[in-house]
Write an enzyme that holds these catalytic residues in place. Structure first.
Site, PDB file in Angstrom:
ATOM      1  N   ARG A   1       1.940  -2.872   6.597  1.00 14.87           N
ATOM      2  CA  ARG A   1       2.908  -2.007   7.278  1.00 14.87           C
ATOM      3  C   ARG A   1       3.851  -2.753   8.208  1.00 14.87           C
ATOM      4  NH1 ARG A   1      -1.798   1.901   9.092  1.00 14.87           N
ATOM      5  NH2 ARG A   1      -2.873  -0.097   8.810  1.00 14.87           N
TER       6      ARG A   1
ATOM      7  N   TYR B   1      -4.601  -5.883  14.949  1.00 14.54           N
ATOM      8  CA  TYR B   1      -3.629  -6.900  14.532  1.00 14.54           C
ATOM      9  C   TYR B   1      -3.621  -8.098  15.458  1.00 14.54           C
ATOM     10  CZ  TYR B   1      -1.565  -3.364  11.459  1.00 14.54           C
ATOM     11  OH  TYR B   1      -1.355  -2.430  10.488  1.00 14.54           O
TER      12      TYR B   1
ATOM     13  N   LYS C   1     -12.466  -4.710  -3.570  1.00 14.25           N
ATOM     14  CA  LYS C   1     -13.708  -4.641  -2.773  1.00 14.25           C
ATOM     15  C   LYS C   1     -14.881  -4.099  -3.586  1.00 14.25           C
ATOM     16  CE  LYS C   1     -11.347  -4.089   1.691  1.00 14.25           C
ATOM     17  NZ  LYS C   1      -9.977  -3.772   1.254  1.00 14.25           N
TER      18      LYS C   1
ATOM     19  N   GLY D   1     -24.497  -6.102 -10.531  1.00 10.63           N
ATOM     20  CA  GLY D   1     -23.732  -6.971 -11.427  1.00 10.63           C
ATOM     21  C   GLY D   1     -23.189  -6.270 -12.657  1.00 10.63           C
TER      22      GLY D   1
ATOM     23  N   ASP E   1       0.828  -1.206   0.000  1.00  7.85           N
ATOM     24  CA  ASP E   1       0.000   0.000   0.000  1.00  7.85           C
ATOM     25  C   ASP E   1       0.861   1.253   0.000  1.00  7.85           C
ATOM     26  OD1 ASP E   1      -2.042  -1.832   0.165  1.00  7.85           O
ATOM     27  OD2 ASP E   1      -2.305  -1.614   2.318  1.00  7.85           O
TER      28      ASP E   1
ATOM     29  N   ASP F   1      -7.139  -5.934  -4.281  1.00  8.15           N
ATOM     30  CA  ASP F   1      -8.075  -5.785  -3.155  1.00  8.15           C
ATOM     31  C   ASP F   1      -9.082  -4.683  -3.503  1.00  8.15           C
ATOM     32  OD1 ASP F   1      -9.271  -5.670  -0.676  1.00  8.15           O
ATOM     33  OD2 ASP F   1      -7.448  -5.135   0.427  1.00  8.15           O
TER      34      ASP F   1
HETATM   35  P1  5BU Z   1      -1.765  -3.308   7.162  1.00  7.65           P
HETATM   36  O1  5BU Z   1      -0.766  -2.265   6.824  1.00  7.65           O
HETATM   37  O2  5BU Z   1      -1.155  -4.703   7.432  1.00  7.65           O
HETATM   38  O3  5BU Z   1      -2.716  -2.880   8.253  1.00  7.65           O
HETATM   39  O4  5BU Z   1      -2.633  -3.462   5.801  1.00  7.65           O
HETATM   40  C1  5BU Z   1      -3.740  -4.290   5.714  1.00  7.65           C
HETATM   41  C2  5BU Z   1      -4.259  -4.339   4.296  1.00  7.65           C
HETATM   42  O5  5BU Z   1      -5.353  -5.237   4.231  1.00  7.65           O
HETATM   43  C3  5BU Z   1      -4.771  -3.026   3.745  1.00  7.65           C
HETATM   44  O6  5BU Z   1      -4.483  -2.985   2.366  1.00  7.65           O
HETATM   45  C4  5BU Z   1      -6.278  -3.084   3.930  1.00  7.65           C
HETATM   46  O7  5BU Z   1      -6.979  -2.385   2.928  1.00  7.65           O
HETATM   47  C5  5BU Z   1      -6.545  -4.560   3.809  1.00  7.65           C
HETATM   48  N1  5BU Z   1      -7.692  -5.041   4.591  1.00  7.65           N
HETATM   49  C6  5BU Z   1      -7.750  -4.972   5.961  1.00  7.65           C
HETATM   50  O8  5BU Z   1      -6.816  -4.509   6.604  1.00  7.65           O
HETATM   51  N2  5BU Z   1      -8.834  -5.467   6.628  1.00  7.65           N
HETATM   52  C7  5BU Z   1      -9.898  -6.003   5.983  1.00  7.65           C
HETATM   53  O9  5BU Z   1     -10.852  -6.473   6.611  1.00  7.65           O
HETATM   54  C8  5BU Z   1      -9.821  -6.048   4.557  1.00  7.65           C
HETATM   55  C9  5BU Z   1      -8.725  -5.584   3.902  1.00  7.65           C
HETATM   56 BR1  5BU Z   1     -11.224  -6.750   3.628  1.00  7.65          BR
END
Ligand code: 5BU
Length: 279
Positions: free
Chosen positions: A242, A223, A95, A100, A40, A93
Site C-alpha cells: 500500500r 512498518y 503461505k 506434504g 494486493d 505469497d
Molecule cells: P502492505 O500493503 O505493504 O502492508 O502489504 C504487505 C504484504 O506483505 C501483504 O501482501 C501481506 O500479506 C504480506 N506479508 C506481510 O505483510 N507480513 C508478513 O509477515 C508476511 C507477508 Br509473511
C-alpha cells in the site's frame, strides 16, 4: 569471507546453488533494485496496470492470486508477459501450511497451478520438514525456490524464539530448495549447532512491513523504513504494497510510478551503504 549481506548481490548470485535465487540476485544487480511490490488488489485490470507501471523498478512482483475476483487464465498469461517485458521474477505469497501431500497438490493443481508460473512461493514452518518434502517434489524439478516464514511483520506474531530457530534449522537442512526467509532481520547462523557448517549458507531475507509514510495500519501491520530494514537489519528485498499504490479505488498511475521510483531509490541506496561497510 564476510557475512553474505556485506557482499554484493552479484557476488552472491555467482555462488547460489538454486536457479530461482540466482536469477533473482542477478536481476537485482542488473536493474539496481531490491524492491518487490506486493500487488494486493482484487480486479485483474488494476492488478496488471500496477505491474506494468512498477515493472521497471522491481526485481520481484509478489502476488496473492486468490484475491483476484475476476481471475481467469489470461491473468497468468499477462503476468508472465509483463515479467519478460520488464525483467522481474514472480513470488506467490501462498503461505502453504499443510501436510506434504496436500501442499504438493495445492502447489501444482487446482485453479491456480502456482508451480507453473511462480519462481518463488512461501510456506509456514508449522507442519515441520514434511512441508518442504511435499513442495520440493513439485518445485525442485521446475527450478523453483521456497521461502520459509521465520518471522512475521504483524503485531503479536507467534513467530519468535525457538519457533524461529526451528524454522531456520528446517531451511538449513534443505538448502537446495529453501532459498530464504520472510523475516525482519538476517537469520545467519540462528539455531545452528556446532556440527553445522554455516559458512557457506546464504539465505535471502525478504522483508514485508515496509513503509515510508506510515508506522502501521488498523489491523496490526507494522512498518519500518527501507533504511532500517536493509541497512540496520540486513534484509535483502523490501516488500511494499500500500505504500506504493495506496488504498484508493481510483488508481493514480502517475503516483504509483513516483512511489515505486522512490522506494527503489531508498532501498538501493541503503544497500549501497551496507556493502560499503564490507571489510
Ligand atoms: P502492505 O500493503 O505493504 O502492508 O502489504 C504487505 C504484504 O506483505 C501483504 O501482501 C501481506 O500479506 C504480506 N506479508 C506481510 O505483510 N507480513 C508478513 O509477515 C508476511 C507477508 Br509473511
Amino acid at each position: 569471507m564476510s557475512s553474505p549481506h556485506l557482499q554484493t548481490y552479484e557476488q552472491r548470485a555467482k555462488k547460489h546453488g538454486n536457479p530461482a535465487a540466482r536469477k533473482l540476485l542477478e536481476t537485482m544487480e542488473r536493474k539496481k533494485t531490491n524492491l518487490s511490490v506486493s500487488v494486493d488488489v482484487t480486479k485483474k485490470k488494476d492488478f496488471l496496470a500496477i505491474i506494468d507501471v512498477v515493472g521497471p523498478f522491481v526485481c520481484l512482483i509478489k502476488t496473492h492470486i486468490d484475491i483476484i475476483e475476476d481471475f481467469d487464465q489470461t491473468v497468468i498469461e499477462h503476468l508472465q508477459e509483463l515479467s519478460v517485458k520488464h525483467d522481474f521474477l514472480i513470488f506467490e505469497d501462498r503461505k502453504f501450511a499443510d501436510i506434504g501431500n496436500t501442499v504438493a497438490l495445492q502447489y501444482s493443481s487446482g485453479v491456480y497451478k502456482i508451480s507453473s508460473w511462480a519462481h518463488l512461493t512461501n510456506a509456514h514452518a508449522v507442519p515441520g520438514p514434511s512441508i518442504i518434502t511435499g513442495l520440493s517434489s513439485i518445485g525442485l524439478p521446475l527450478g523453483r525456490g521456497l521461502i520459509l516464514l521465520s518471522e512475521m511483520s504483524s503485531k503479536g506474531a507467534l513467530t519468535t524464539g525457538s519457533y524461529t530457530e526451528d524454522a531456520v534449522r528446517m531451511a538449513r537442512s534443505r538448502r537446495d530448495f529453501v532459498v530464504g526467509f520472510i523475516a525482519q532481520k538476517r537469520m545467519d547462523g540462528i539455531g545452528a549447532i556446532e556440527a553445522d557448517d554455516v559458512t557457506e549458507e546464504d539465505f535471502l531475507v525478504l522483508a514485508p512491513g515496509v513503509g515510508l509514510d506510515s508506522k502501521g495500519d488498523a489491523m496490526g501491520q507494522q512498518y519500518r523504513t527501507p533504511r532500517e530494514v536493509v541497512l540496520e537489519s540486513g534484509c535483502d528485498v523490501i516488500i511494499v504494497g500500500r505504500g506504493i499504490y495506496g488504498k484508493s479505488d481510483q488508481l493514480d498511475v502517475e503516483n504509483v510510478r513516483k512511489q515505486a521510483e522512490r522506494y527503489r531509490q531508498e532501498g538501493w541506496s541503503a544497500y549501497l551503504e551496507r556493502v560499503s561497510l564490507s571489510p
